[in-house]
Design a protein around this motif. Structure first.
Motif, PDB file in Angstrom:
ATOM      1  N   GLN A   1       0.319  -1.148  -0.066  1.00 19.29           N
ATOM      2  CA  GLN A   1       0.214   0.029   0.326  1.00 19.29           C
ATOM      3  C   GLN A   1       0.380   1.672  -0.177  1.00 19.29           C
ATOM      4  O   GLN A   1       1.579   1.352   0.729  1.00 19.29           O
TER       5      GLN A   1
ATOM      6  N   VAL B   1       0.397   5.817  -0.085  1.00 17.50           N
ATOM      7  CA  VAL B   1      -0.212   7.194  -0.077  1.00 17.50           C
ATOM      8  C   VAL B   1       0.650   8.090   0.466  1.00 17.50           C
ATOM      9  O   VAL B   1       0.936   8.045   1.241  1.00 17.50           O
TER      10      VAL B   1
ATOM     11  N   CYS C   1       5.291  10.171   0.326  1.00 15.66           N
ATOM     12  CA  CYS C   1       4.726   8.131  -0.453  1.00 15.66           C
ATOM     13  C   CYS C   1       5.804   7.458   0.892  1.00 15.66           C
ATOM     14  O   CYS C   1       6.248   7.345   1.162  1.00 15.66           O
TER      15      CYS C   1
ATOM     16  N   TYR D   1       2.390  10.589  -8.713  1.00 16.71           N
ATOM     17  CA  TYR D   1       1.675   9.300  -8.221  1.00 16.71           C
ATOM     18  C   TYR D   1       3.744   8.515  -7.416  1.00 16.71           C
ATOM     19  O   TYR D   1       4.968   8.820  -8.606  1.00 16.71           O
TER      20      TYR D   1
ATOM     21  N   TYR E   1       2.696  -1.164  -8.038  1.00 17.07           N
ATOM     22  CA  TYR E   1       1.823  -0.821  -7.097  1.00 17.07           C
ATOM     23  C   TYR E   1       2.165   0.742  -7.169  1.00 17.07           C
ATOM     24  O   TYR E   1       2.841   1.072  -7.713  1.00 17.07           O
ATOM     25  N   TRP E   2       0.599   1.325  -6.657  1.00 20.60           N
ATOM     26  CA  TRP E   2       0.498   2.575  -7.060  1.00 20.60           C
ATOM     27  C   TRP E   2      -0.576   2.897  -5.922  1.00 20.60           C
ATOM     28  O   TRP E   2      -1.655   3.086  -5.444  1.00 20.60           O
ATOM     29  N   GLY E   3      -0.152   4.031  -5.543  1.00 18.60           N
ATOM     30  CA  GLY E   3      -1.082   4.887  -4.412  1.00 18.60           C
ATOM     31  C   GLY E   3      -1.526   5.720  -5.631  1.00 18.60           C
ATOM     32  O   GLY E   3      -1.703   5.599  -6.035  1.00 18.60           O
ATOM     33  N   GLN E   4      -2.926   6.590  -4.602  1.00 21.41           N
ATOM     34  CA  GLN E   4      -3.861   6.900  -4.680  1.00 21.41           C
ATOM     35  C   GLN E   4      -3.353   8.080  -5.558  1.00 21.41           C
ATOM     36  O   GLN E   4      -4.631   8.743  -6.589  1.00 21.41           O
TER      37      GLN E   4
ATOM     38  N   THR F   1      -1.274  12.414  -5.227  1.00 19.29           N
ATOM     39  CA  THR F   1      -1.727  13.542  -5.248  1.00 19.29           C
ATOM     40  C   THR F   1      -1.571  15.539  -5.409  1.00 19.29           C
ATOM     41  O   THR F   1      -1.150  14.542  -6.945  1.00 19.29           O
TER      42      THR F   1
END
Length: 127
Positions: free
Chosen positions: A3, A5, A22, A95, A116-119, A121
């Motif tokens: 995960q 963020v 991140c 990201y 994998y990637w964050g949402q 900003t």
């Protein structure tokens, strides 16, 4: 299993600075690189910077070289993007991403190589 963020985005004026963060959690691997990408409205996701697990070895897009600095703190599972001298063309959603590669493998600017990637900003730079 991983995960990510992102945080730290905002609205700034040209010439200002921002520091994106991140936070990584979940499954850990001994060999993985971290990258920052950005996507502006109507454009494809583009590479910004990447850093090896060890922190030794970085790779920057020409558009940000000399202005942005990627770093990481593995003890805190954090990766950062210090952005200085921001320009309106830096406006995008930023990201962070994980690329599971060996320390011997090249850092990749291809988003398809990241697992994998964050949402994201939002960073908005006004002129």
């Amino acid at each position: 299993q991983v995960q990510l963020v992102e945080s730290g985005g905002g609205l700034v004026q040209a010439g200002d600075s921002l520091r994106l963060s991140c936070a990584k959690s979940g499954r850990t691997f001994s060999s993985y690189a971290m990258g920052w990408f950005r996507q502006a409205p109507g454009k494809e996701r583009e590479f910004v910077a990447a850093i090896r697990r060890s922190g030794a070895g970085t790779y920057y897009a020409d558009s940000v070289k000399g202005r942005f600095t990627i770093s990481r703190d593995n003890a805190k599972n954090m990766v950062y993007l210090q952005m200085n001298s921001l320009k309106p063309e830096d406006t995008a959603v930023y990201y962070c991403a994980v690329d599971f590669i060996s320390e011997l493998s090249p850092l990749s600017p291809n988003p398809k190589n990241y697992d994998y990637w964050g949402q994201g900003t939002q960073v908005t730079v006004s002129s």
